[in-house]
Enzyme design. Sequence first.
Site, PDB file in Angstrom:
ATOM      1  N   ARG A 143       0.835  -1.212   0.000  1.00 10.78           N
ATOM      2  CA  ARG A 143       0.000   0.000   0.000  1.00 10.78           C
ATOM      3  C   ARG A 143       0.870   1.263   0.000  1.00 10.78           C
ATOM      4  NH1 ARG A 143      -5.491   1.843   3.089  1.00 10.78           N
ATOM      5  NH2 ARG A 143      -4.143   3.288   4.123  1.00 10.78           N
ATOM      6  N   ASP A 176      -4.781   1.944  12.901  1.00 11.60           N
ATOM      7  CA  ASP A 176      -4.798   1.039  11.753  1.00 11.60           C
ATOM      8  C   ASP A 176      -3.401   0.512  11.462  1.00 11.60           C
ATOM      9  OD1 ASP A 176      -5.818  -0.295   9.547  1.00 11.60           O
ATOM     10  OD2 ASP A 176      -6.855   1.462   8.747  1.00 11.60           O
ATOM     11  N   MET A 177      -3.325  -0.535  10.669  1.00 11.21           N
ATOM     12  CA  MET A 177      -2.039  -1.112  10.245  1.00 11.21           C
ATOM     13  C   MET A 177      -2.341  -1.896   8.986  1.00 11.21           C
ATOM     14  SD  MET A 177       0.335  -3.416   9.940  1.00 11.21           S
ATOM     15  CE  MET A 177       1.778  -4.192  10.523  1.00 11.21           C
ATOM     16  N   ASN A 178      -1.787  -1.446   7.859  1.00 10.40           N
ATOM     17  CA  ASN A 178      -2.337  -1.913   6.586  1.00 10.40           C
ATOM     18  C   ASN A 178      -1.431  -2.742   5.696  1.00 10.40           C
ATOM     19  OD1 ASN A 178      -5.087  -1.063   6.523  1.00 10.40           O
ATOM     20  ND2 ASN A 178      -4.330   1.025   6.591  1.00 10.40           N
ATOM     21  N   CYS A 195      -7.525  -1.754  14.254  1.00  9.30           N
ATOM     22  CA  CYS A 195      -7.928  -2.022  12.875  1.00  9.30           C
ATOM     23  C   CYS A 195      -6.680  -2.437  12.112  1.00  9.30           C
ATOM     24  CB  CYS A 195      -8.517  -0.747  12.272  1.00  9.30           C
ATOM     25  SG  CYS A 195      -8.945  -0.901  10.529  1.00  9.30           S
ATOM     26  N   ASP A 198     -13.110  -4.630   6.265  1.00  6.24           N
ATOM     27  CA  ASP A 198     -13.396  -3.527   5.348  1.00  6.24           C
ATOM     28  C   ASP A 198     -14.646  -3.809   4.530  1.00  6.24           C
ATOM     29  OD1 ASP A 198     -11.342  -2.009   6.183  1.00  6.24           O
ATOM     30  OD2 ASP A 198     -10.017  -2.390   4.489  1.00  6.24           O
TER      31      ASP A 198
HETATM   32  C1  GLA Z   1      -8.001   0.357   6.209  1.00  7.80           C
HETATM   33  C2  GLA Z   1      -9.163   0.304   7.153  1.00  7.80           C
HETATM   34  C3  GLA Z   1     -10.321   1.110   6.614  1.00  7.80           C
HETATM   35  C4  GLA Z   1      -9.878   2.537   6.362  1.00  7.80           C
HETATM   36  C5  GLA Z   1      -8.678   2.549   5.442  1.00  7.80           C
HETATM   37  C6  GLA Z   1      -8.092   3.937   5.299  1.00  7.80           C
HETATM   38  O1  GLA Z   1      -8.260  -0.356   5.047  1.00  7.80           O
HETATM   39  O2  GLA Z   1      -9.541  -0.998   7.415  1.00  7.80           O
HETATM   40  O3  GLA Z   1     -11.416   1.089   7.503  1.00  7.80           O
HETATM   41  O4  GLA Z   1      -9.571   3.139   7.580  1.00  7.80           O
HETATM   42  O5  GLA Z   1      -7.648   1.700   5.912  1.00  7.80           O
HETATM   43  O6  GLA Z   1      -6.988   3.956   4.495  1.00  7.80           O
END
Ligand code: GLA
Length: 726
Positions: free
Chosen positions: A442, A477-479, A525, A547
């Site tokens: 990402r 969050d952590m993506n 999240c 999501d």
């Molecule tokens: C993640 C979270 C979402 C949102 C996006 C924002 O995917 O799960 O809910 O906050 O990041 O970039």
Amino acid sequence: MSITFHKNNRIVHMKNETISYIMEVLDGKYLVHCYFGKTLRKYHDNGQDYFFKRAYNTNNHLSIEHASLDDIQLELPVRGRGDFRIPVLSIIPENGIEYLDLHFKEWNILSEKPKLPGMPSTFGNQTEVETLEIICEDKIAKVRVYLYYSMFHEKGIIARHQRIENYGDQIIVIRNAKSLSLDLPSQNYDWISLYGTHAKEANLQRFTLHHGIQKIESVRGSSSLQHQPFFALLSPKTDEFHGEVYGFHLIYSGNFIAEAEMDQFGKVRAQIGINPDTFSWQLKAGDVFTTPEAILNYSQHGLNEMSQNFHWLYQYHLMPKQFENMKRPVLLNSWEAMYYDVSRDKIKEQTDLAKEAGIDLFVLDDGWFRDGLTSESPIGDWKCMEFKLPGGIKSVAKLVHDKGLKFGLWFEPEAISQNSQLYQQHPDWILYVPSYAMVEGRHEYLLDLSRTDVRDYIVHTFDTYLKDGDIDYVKWDMNRPLTDVNSQLLEKGQKGEIYHRYVLGLYEILERITKTYTNVLFEGCSSGGARFDPGILYYVGQNWCSDNTDGFDRVAIQSGFSMLYPPISMGSHVSIAPNHQTGRYTSLDTRYKVAKLFNLGYELDLKLCDKHELDAIHLQISNYKTMQELVLNGRFYRHDTFSENYQMWSLYDPKKEECMVMIFQKFYTPLSARGLFKIPYLDSDVNYYEISSQKIYGGDELKNIGVSIPLVQEDFHIFELHFKMN
Ligand code: GLA
């Protein structure tokens, strides 16, 4: 609850009203597992195995005739002396030979449940939980192992972990240190666990255990979307209400392994802990290593009882105390309404409408610090973009607060991108392997949380935003999964420690921030539910499940997570139709019904709602507030989990005076005429009034006959029933 020792201190029997756990010291040396299951009045020690003399086996000179370590139920199995099944511990002592022979030394009843240094764990006072410590040692390797068994008074729960002490004067290397091992007798077992992917988390899988090792794991650096750090072994016909269940769950947010080995004789060894595949740890002379805590959960009444045990444990003995009895604010999240394109005008419009609708909290999601409208714009500096939001976050907070709403803000504190100022200043702060091109996820890399300077930077960032009380809620969050997992600061011999050190670093940051700002509600999240685990729940009040906000998919996702987590720990949002992730159309009412037994939120552009819809949302929120006590303290059950076409949830108040039921008909099919749904946990001796049909039912009728639901010519139809004691 009691821990008693028998037969010259050779046998220990831990028990409460639900379970017994019994161990024996064999020949003054080996810690043998005798029994775990439904509570026993007294253990007479007559159930000992008779061993058959087998060829091609080892002779361990044990006092039981023909027995070999490969055939005995062991509490602390290691390799090297004839037990060839999976080990719970592997160490390379100072002599360089991966070999241990751990002998029992002593057991002690502790006056308090021990805390795990730097790691999350369950808690309880002396009347709630009792702990047995067992010490085993290998005097040649100079290794001592401390095993902990904390039995909770009220439920079939034992929390376990181990500590490894190097009492020699050289470095030793731990190659594998799982949190628990449990040997079960030879029977047929089914395995269940929860697998998934992004936007489709927590799906139940079930299969019959076969000979050999069956395992799930994470090597992605976090507990992961792919598998929850949980599995359970069930007696074969177990369903939601019947059957014997042994559940295993790890309180940890990093790489894990959960495995069961059915051995040559049909006995089963179950283990859970840090994944040894991505782990090694140098233990210096005099040092101690502590494993994460694992939960052992026994139910003799099917999966719902297992879930009840977990729900109770996690709400009252794991999540921060200030959230255990806190009704969560109904929130509006900006993500699906604005994505990265946030602006003050939009926030003003949305919060005006939110206030009218009865929403309590506005959450500004991603976008506020980005100089563009995609995830390619920088992350890591945490400076608000004033061209989007003049006056910065302080001014937005004021705008929101002035309307009488609380204010929440999104962060992804572990992430950093190459185009950030932070990266220009501190290129060595990220996880990377020198000389190799780094892998983006990402458009981001991850900060090296094993470093003190990085941890201080993140804590400082939060101090800046939280210290003045402008922010009431944080979405953490952590993506992305971890790659290039290397810290520049770790010595060569310690490189195998980095995955675990990342998690310890995360826990230290969370501890410092969440213990300072106790008035702030934190939500965990990770691209949805990629790090929805009990380790994170120790610090936050709730987690974002997925999501995917589509009502239909959410039934399965929330059902899956409800195996382990109470409704109060889950966020569930009503979003727009057609749904942004699946394109599916569902009615506003349907979306609300899927969300209302959990922490309700809205995640849609309120400007796209007409007057009729805004009024409906207003009504939904008022309705939710009348039943929010149930969401906070109710008992959540699943029914018909294994049915093709129906799924049912029920939420009871603990006094059985009220019960909400949601029945989901997935598809219209002429093959089913109508369904009869039993409501089993109400009081048989009193009558109940069902609010929408205005019918009276006896509690015994609801339990034994059930409620009849007509077939409706509609896919994904939801029937809601609401019973109150008459
Ligand atoms: C993640 C979270 C979402 C949102 C996006 C924002 O995917 O799960 O809910 O906050 O990041 O970039």
